[in-house]
Design a protein around this motif. Structure first.
Motif, short mmCIF file in Angstrom:
data_model
loop_
_atom_site.label_atom_id
_atom_site.label_comp_id
_atom_site.label_asym_id
_atom_site.label_seq_id
_atom_site.Cartn_x
_atom_site.Cartn_y
_atom_site.Cartn_z
N THR A 208 27.21 15.84 51.72
CA THR A 208 26.92 15.34 53.05
C THR A 208 27.59 16.30 54.04
N ASP A 209 27.70 15.89 55.29
CA ASP A 209 28.41 16.72 56.27
C ASP A 209 29.88 16.32 56.31
N ALA A 210 30.70 17.20 56.84
CA ALA A 210 32.15 17.00 56.79
C ALA A 210 32.59 15.75 57.54
N ARG A 211 32.03 15.50 58.70
CA ARG A 211 32.46 14.34 59.49
C ARG A 211 32.11 13.03 58.78
N SER A 212 30.95 12.98 58.14
CA SER A 212 30.58 11.77 57.41
C SER A 212 31.51 11.56 56.22
N ALA A 213 31.87 12.62 55.53
CA ALA A 213 32.78 12.50 54.39
C ALA A 213 34.16 12.03 54.86
N GLU A 214 34.63 12.56 55.99
CA GLU A 214 35.92 12.12 56.53
C GLU A 214 35.89 10.63 56.86
N MET A 215 34.82 10.18 57.49
CA MET A 215 34.71 8.77 57.86
C MET A 215 34.57 7.89 56.63
N THR A 216 33.86 8.37 55.63
CA THR A 216 33.68 7.59 54.40
C THR A 216 35.02 7.22 53.77
N LYS A 217 35.92 8.19 53.68
CA LYS A 217 37.23 7.92 53.10
C LYS A 217 37.98 6.85 53.89
N LEU A 218 37.94 6.94 55.20
CA LEU A 218 38.64 5.97 56.04
C LEU A 218 38.01 4.59 55.92
N VAL A 219 36.68 4.55 55.86
CA VAL A 219 35.97 3.27 55.76
C VAL A 219 36.30 2.58 54.44
N GLU A 220 36.39 3.34 53.36
CA GLU A 220 36.70 2.74 52.05
C GLU A 220 38.03 1.99 52.09
N ASN A 221 39.04 2.61 52.67
CA ASN A 221 40.35 1.97 52.71
C ASN A 221 40.43 0.88 53.77
N ALA A 222 39.69 1.04 54.88
CA ALA A 222 39.67 -0.02 55.88
C ALA A 222 38.98 -1.27 55.32
N TYR A 223 37.95 -1.08 54.54
CA TYR A 223 37.26 -2.21 53.91
C TYR A 223 38.22 -2.99 53.03
N ARG A 224 38.99 -2.29 52.24
CA ARG A 224 39.95 -2.96 51.36
C ARG A 224 41.03 -3.66 52.17
N ASP A 225 41.48 -3.02 53.25
CA ASP A 225 42.51 -3.61 54.10
C ASP A 225 42.03 -4.91 54.73
N VAL A 226 40.78 -4.94 55.19
CA VAL A 226 40.23 -6.15 55.80
C VAL A 226 40.18 -7.29 54.79
N ASN A 227 39.77 -6.99 53.57
CA ASN A 227 39.69 -8.02 52.55
C ASN A 227 41.08 -8.55 52.15
N ILE A 228 42.05 -7.66 52.07
CA ILE A 228 43.41 -8.09 51.78
C ILE A 228 43.95 -8.94 52.93
N ALA A 229 43.62 -8.55 54.15
CA ALA A 229 44.09 -9.30 55.32
C ALA A 229 43.58 -10.75 55.29
N PHE A 230 42.34 -10.95 54.83
CA PHE A 230 41.82 -12.32 54.72
C PHE A 230 42.69 -13.14 53.78
N ALA A 231 43.04 -12.54 52.62
CA ALA A 231 43.87 -13.26 51.65
C ALA A 231 45.26 -13.52 52.20
N ASN A 232 45.84 -12.51 52.86
CA ASN A 232 47.19 -12.70 53.42
C ASN A 232 47.21 -13.71 54.55
N GLU A 233 46.19 -13.68 55.40
CA GLU A 233 46.13 -14.68 56.47
C GLU A 233 45.94 -16.07 55.89
N LEU A 234 45.11 -16.18 54.87
CA LEU A 234 44.91 -17.46 54.21
C LEU A 234 46.21 -18.00 53.64
N SER A 235 47.03 -17.11 53.08
CA SER A 235 48.31 -17.55 52.50
C SER A 235 49.23 -18.11 53.57
#
Length: 432
Positions: A208-235
């Motif tokens: 792909t292009d460099a900017r899309s690859a850079e964003m992809t990496k950030l999105v992958e970890n942000a997605y995981r962070d959002v899901n963990i945040a739901f569990a932590n907020e629920l706790s």
């Protein structure tokens, strides 16, 4: 990379990603020079030893060093492919501003040895546009070389971005088998980098292009962070309502389209706890959910600290054990660890009452100095401590049977002891 011969490779940065990457490339019969500013790290690797904890890495490094395929140095050397795996921390402005100075410093250093035909690949997790900044730095330092995206002619140099996707404890396997997103400054750059990664990656490599690859990496970890945040907020909500969060999650996950993660004391590591802020920094008005998730996960650390403090204060004069400092189970990586934050905060408040159990540490981190806290093994903690605070779900903690911990008041932030039963004071059997 001329013809069918294997390229000479220079890996800049020999940390948790750089060293395993260098070793795997060397295993593919490419001669690799690994570069690190720490002379002690360089000496360790050149002895065939390692300075980090990672399954099977010691044997691999020993083997490729003995074969002469990997050596380490403090100065960048000429090569055909340069892989940059240096840190990208925050600026010291308190605003979670990304600091790409290490990436640009690496570009400055390698510019002196750059030659026509070379390929430069940035692997460091970076804000969108960093690969182009690297290119621009090189263009300014080497005007004699035509850079991709800045010339209509065939460029002399190829530049691409290709982040890793790895899990500590499985890094060697995942570097080899996980899919890769390879983003080139131009399609030609992406193809050049693709040819290199196919030498040692068995997973699918997608260009792909460099900017899309850079964003992809950030999105992958942000997605995981959002899901963990739901569990932590629920706790925290379950805590307010007097509910067992582990039971609620267990039952909710019986729904065929629900898969709630397990809460913990926060989020740590250099990826999930950091990368979402790179998106927020680039689009502060739009990144509302991502920002909130970061704030929820950071708030969970303080929630855990408050509950742990209350438990310790309810048991005056009793030795207290914090179980774990790492940011996740069964690794020696303490970066951005909420467990480390909670344990150190308790040590500063309660001093010599505090014991820390961390099987992956030979000494306590610097912030524990002068607190009076001591590093002990799990057996000592179980025998001497009346309060146990579980902060990391290391396997050695999971297997402790009920009879060895039934005398203590327990705050289990990881839900590893569901059989705990009721202590002498039932209001102090805390979880979540």
């Amino acid at each position: 990379m001329r013809g069918t011969s294997k390229p000479e490779v220079c890996v800049i940065g020999l940390g948790y990603i750089g060293l395993p990457t260098a070793a795997i490339i060397a295993r593919a019969n490419c001669r690799v020079t690994g570069i690190d500013v720490n002379a002690q790290v360089v000496d360790t690797i050149n002895r065939g030893e390692i300075h980090i904890e990672e399954i099977d890495l010691d044997g691999l490094v020993q083997g490729v060093v003995q074969r002469g395929m990997l050596r380490a140095a403090t100065e960048i050397v000429p090569a055909d492919v340069f892989v940059i795996a240096v840190p990208t921390p925050f600026e010291k402005d308190g605003n979670h501003t990304p600091d790409v100075s290490h990436v640009l410093a690496a570009a400055t250093s390698l510019a002196a040895v750059l030659k026509k035909g070379d390929c430069i690949i940035l692997e460091s997790t970076s804000p969108v546009g960093t690969t182009e900044k690297l290119r621009d730095r090189l263009a300014g330092l080497r005007p004699d070389l035509k850079m991709p995206g800045l010339t209509r002619d065939t460029p002399d140099i190829s530049i691409a971005y290709c982040p890793e996707r790895v899990l500590p404890g499985r890094i060697l396997e995942e570097l080899t088998h996980n899919d890769r997103s390879i983003g080139g400054i131009t399609p030609r750059c992406a193809r050049k980098a693709l040819a290199f990664y196919k030498l040692f990656v068995r997973g699918t490599c997608v260009t792909t292009d460099a900017r899309s690859a850079e964003m992809t990496k950030l999105v992958e970890n942000a997605y995981r962070d959002v899901n963990i945040a739901f569990a932590n907020e629920l706790s925290m909500i379950a805590d307010r309502m007097g509910l067992d969060v582990w039971e609620v999650i267990r039952l909710a996950n019986r729904h065929p389209r629900v898969n709630i993660l397990q809460p913990g004391p926060g989020v740590g590591g250099h990826c999930i706890a950091v990368d979402p802020w790179f998106i927020v920094s680039s689009a502060p008005e739009e990144a509302r959910v991502i920002r909130t998730a970061r704030e929820v996960n950071d708030a969970k650390m303080h929630h855990v600290l408050a509950r742990a403090t209350a438990l310790v204060e309810a048991h005056p004069h009793v030795p207290v054990a914090c179980l774990g400092l790492a940011f996740k189970a069964n690794i020696d990586d303490f970066r951005e660890s909420p467990a480390r934050f909670v344990a150190a905060s308790l040590a500063r408040k309660f001093g010599s009452r505090m014991r820390v159990v961390e099987p992956y540490a030979s000494e306590l981190p610097p912030e524990f100095a002068d607190t009076g806290a001591t590093l002990v093994d799990i057996d000592t903690a179980l025998e001497t401590c009346g309060v146990l605070i579980v902060l990391v779900d290391h396997d050695v903690f999971r297997v402790v049977p009920l009879e060895e911990r039934s005398r203590a008041a327990v705050y289990d932030t990881r839900g590893i002891w569901p059989d705990a039963g009721e202590p002498a004071r039932p209001d102090l059997r805390l979880a979540g």
